[in-house]
Scaffold this active site. Structure first.
Site, short mmCIF file in Angstrom:
data_model
loop_
_atom_site.label_atom_id
_atom_site.label_comp_id
_atom_site.label_asym_id
_atom_site.label_seq_id
_atom_site.Cartn_x
_atom_site.Cartn_y
_atom_site.Cartn_z
N ARG A 137 15.29 17.14 15.77
CA ARG A 137 15.21 15.76 15.27
C ARG A 137 13.81 15.16 15.48
O ARG A 137 13.38 14.29 14.71
CB ARG A 137 16.30 14.95 15.99
CG ARG A 137 16.39 13.49 15.69
CD ARG A 137 16.85 13.20 14.29
NE ARG A 137 16.74 11.76 14.08
CZ ARG A 137 15.61 11.15 13.82
NH1 ARG A 137 14.49 11.82 13.69
NH2 ARG A 137 15.59 9.83 13.67
N ARG B 223 23.64 14.99 18.27
CA ARG B 223 22.86 14.78 19.49
C ARG B 223 23.43 15.38 20.77
O ARG B 223 22.75 15.43 21.78
CB ARG B 223 22.63 13.28 19.70
CG ARG B 223 21.59 12.72 18.75
CD ARG B 223 21.59 11.23 18.75
NE ARG B 223 22.89 10.76 18.28
CZ ARG B 223 23.23 9.49 18.21
NH1 ARG B 223 22.40 8.55 18.61
NH2 ARG B 223 24.41 9.14 17.75
N TYR C 117 28.76 -1.83 4.94
CA TYR C 117 27.38 -1.69 5.44
C TYR C 117 26.41 -2.42 4.53
O TYR C 117 25.48 -3.11 4.98
CB TYR C 117 26.97 -0.21 5.53
CG TYR C 117 27.38 0.47 6.81
CD1 TYR C 117 26.70 0.21 8.00
CD2 TYR C 117 28.43 1.37 6.86
CE1 TYR C 117 27.06 0.84 9.19
CE2 TYR C 117 28.80 2.00 8.03
CZ TYR C 117 28.11 1.73 9.19
OH TYR C 117 28.47 2.35 10.36
N ASP D 120 24.06 11.70 5.55
CA ASP D 120 24.68 10.49 6.08
C ASP D 120 25.34 9.73 4.94
O ASP D 120 24.92 9.86 3.79
CB ASP D 120 23.65 9.60 6.77
CG ASP D 120 24.34 8.60 7.70
OD1 ASP D 120 24.63 8.95 8.84
OD2 ASP D 120 24.63 7.48 7.24
O1 CP3 Z 1 27.78 17.02 11.48
C1 CP3 Z 1 28.23 16.19 10.65
O2 CP3 Z 1 29.37 15.67 10.75
C2 CP3 Z 1 27.41 15.86 9.42
C3 CP3 Z 1 26.54 14.77 9.48
C4 CP3 Z 1 26.99 13.31 9.46
C5 CP3 Z 1 26.17 12.29 10.00
N1 CP3 Z 1 26.73 11.09 9.71
C6 CP3 Z 1 24.92 12.53 10.73
C7 CP3 Z 1 24.37 11.47 11.59
C8 CP3 Z 1 28.10 12.70 8.89
C9 CP3 Z 1 29.33 13.32 8.22
C10 CP3 Z 1 27.92 11.29 9.03
C11 CP3 Z 1 28.86 10.28 8.51
C12 CP3 Z 1 28.70 8.87 8.88
N2 CP3 Z 1 27.54 8.16 9.01
C13 CP3 Z 1 29.78 7.97 9.05
C14 CP3 Z 1 31.24 8.33 8.90
C15 CP3 Z 1 31.79 9.01 10.09
C16 CP3 Z 1 32.02 8.10 11.25
O3 CP3 Z 1 31.39 8.37 12.31
O4 CP3 Z 1 32.82 7.19 11.15
C17 CP3 Z 1 29.24 6.71 9.36
C18 CP3 Z 1 30.02 5.45 9.66
C19 CP3 Z 1 27.83 6.83 9.31
C20 CP3 Z 1 26.80 5.78 9.50
C21 CP3 Z 1 25.96 6.10 10.66
N3 CP3 Z 1 24.95 7.03 10.66
C22 CP3 Z 1 26.04 5.54 11.96
C23 CP3 Z 1 27.03 4.50 12.39
C24 CP3 Z 1 25.04 6.16 12.72
C25 CP3 Z 1 24.63 5.84 14.12
C26 CP3 Z 1 25.45 6.62 15.05
C27 CP3 Z 1 24.86 6.54 16.41
O5 CP3 Z 1 25.65 6.85 17.31
O6 CP3 Z 1 23.66 6.24 16.57
C28 CP3 Z 1 24.40 7.12 11.91
C29 CP3 Z 1 23.30 8.04 12.30
C30 CP3 Z 1 23.64 9.48 12.31
N4 CP3 Z 1 24.27 10.13 11.30
C31 CP3 Z 1 23.30 10.42 13.33
C32 CP3 Z 1 23.75 11.67 12.88
C33 CP3 Z 1 23.59 13.00 13.56
C34 CP3 Z 1 22.55 10.10 14.61
C35 CP3 Z 1 21.13 9.72 14.34
C36 CP3 Z 1 20.08 10.67 14.88
O7 CP3 Z 1 20.37 11.87 15.09
O8 CP3 Z 1 18.95 10.23 15.09
#
Ligand code: CP3
Length: 346
Positions: free
Chosen positions: A41, A32, A154, A78
């Site tokens: 998105r 983002r 989770y 994710d």
């Molecule tokens: O570019 C990259 O690194 C690849 C994509 C990626 C995403 N999530 C995309 C994403 C990766 C490697 C992840 C891993 C992930 N997802 C983790 C481990 C890494 C960390 O941050 O500790 C965890 C805990 C998650 C679970 C998760 N998914 C959360 C907590 C969230 C919300 C985050 C937020 O700030 O809202 C997500 C959603 C998510 N995953 C987004 C993205 C780009 C944002 C949602 C969106 O774009 O609408």
């Protein structure tokens, strides 16, 4: 054998070689903080549908690579596609994060079937194939999954935040938690193996919730399951290097680095390079660990912090990265600046 010099720099470092300047990629590099990602998105109503669209996922991966000369691409997906594919309800609340129907609300846990889950994840492997076909030869492709404990928390609690309930479950329902973790180990092994088959050059395990566990529980829910996961991957014929990122594990990163079978260690923001170097097996590649907040601030503060990281990891095979994911408040200009600083060396 192929000329080792022709291998992408990231893979050379993962093989234990020190490369100067170090290769760089950034956790959550697609996301983002990029206006073009925010635009892309909007083409999908739900975040999971976005993840399951090979075309959208591929485009999201390519966006940061067009802007910055990064050394790796990471699959856009994710960690929570695994519970989704296992049949648990998973959704994302705008501005709050992921939600799942918590297992802790149920008496009998429906854990799902690993084989079926992998079939449902077919669009992810299709995305890997497409991404691979789009990458320049020097750019390594990273596949990933959540660590068994992080994904289990989770699934147990249905959300992020405090992990007290998940930790209590380890004591209250040990057999059930073991069964859950076993399903996750098998599903995650098959999920990662399928990513490698589709073209991933290396793998990262995000154990993002490794903090706050007493050593015996850390052994039980993190080290042993991760070891079984990696052993299973190797029996499935996976030979690529594996980066483990036990965020928040503190003093327990040494046990994690030595006992799980990982090939490289992701170092979080709070951990000193010296400590990681001291406790990891000799010659293990280390990845990290710039504070993501410096990419919000930029300027001299960013430059200074980046040079500190370069110097701190100077004696190890090092992959430059953040100590946690880039935040939506970071700016593309600041990331461009960081890459210039790192590529210029110390
Ligand atoms: O570019 C990259 O690194 C690849 C994509 C990626 C995403 N999530 C995309 C994403 C990766 C490697 C992840 C891993 C992930 N997802 C983790 C481990 C890494 C960390 O941050 O500790 C965890 C805990 C998650 C679970 C998760 N998914 C959360 C907590 C969230 C919300 C985050 C937020 O700030 O809202 C997500 C959603 C998510 N995953 C987004 C993205 C780009 C944002 C949602 C969106 O774009 O609408």
């Amino acid at each position: 054998m192929a000329d080792p010099e022709s291998l992408p720099a990231l893979l050379r470092v993962l093989n234990g070689e020190r490369v100067d300047p170090p290769p760089i990629w950034v956790m959550r590099q697609a996301g983002r903080y990029l206006p073009e990602y925010r635009e892309l998105r909007t083409r999908s109503k739900s975040f999971l549908d976005f993840c399951y669209s090979p075309a959208l996922a591929t485009e999201a991966v390519m966006q940061p690579l067009r802007r910055f000369p990064l050394d790796a691409a990471i699959l856009f997906s994710d960690i929570l596609v695994v519970p989704d594919a296992l049949g648990q309800k998973v959704w994302f609340v705008e501005g709050e994060g992921p939600r799942l129907t918590p297992l802790l609300g149920e008496t009998n846990w429906q854990l799902g079937d690993p084989e079926k889950a992998i079939q449902r994840l077919a669009p992810v492997y299709e995305a890997v194939e497409r991404i691979k076909a789009n990458l320049e030869p020097g750019v390594a492709l990273i596949g990933f999954a959540g660590g068994p404990w992080t994904v289990a928390t989770y699934m147990l609690q249905g959300r992020g935040g405090e992990k007290d309930e998940a930790r209590r479950a380890v004591y209250e329902r040990p057999e059930d938690v073991d069964a859950l973790i076993n399903v996750l180990v098998e599903t995650t092994a098959q999920h990662l193996a399928a990513q490698v088959k589709a073209g991933a050059d290396c793998l990262q395990i995000f154990e993002s919730w490794a903090e706050g566990l007493p050593p015996s529980v850390f052994q039980r829910v993190i080290i042993q399951p991760t070891r079984r996961l990696i052993e299973r991957l190797r029996t499935l014929g996976v030979t690529v290097p594996i980066v483990g990122f036990p965020r928040g594990a503190g003093a327990q990163i040494g046990a994690y680095a030595n006992e799980t079978g990982i090939n490289a260690l992701g170092v979080d923001t709070q951990t000193t390079a010296d400590f990681a170097f001291e406790v990891a097996p000799e010659g293990m590649a280390l990845q990290g660990n710039l504070d993501p907040q410096t990419l919000v601030v930029g300027g001299n503060a960013l430059e200074h912090a980046a040079r500190e990281v370069l110097i701190a990891f100077k004696s190890a095979p090092h992959i430059f990265n953040l100590g946690h994911g880039i935040t939506p408040q970071a700016t593309p200009e600041n990331l461009a600046h960081l890459v210039r600083v790192v590529k210029g060396g110390v």
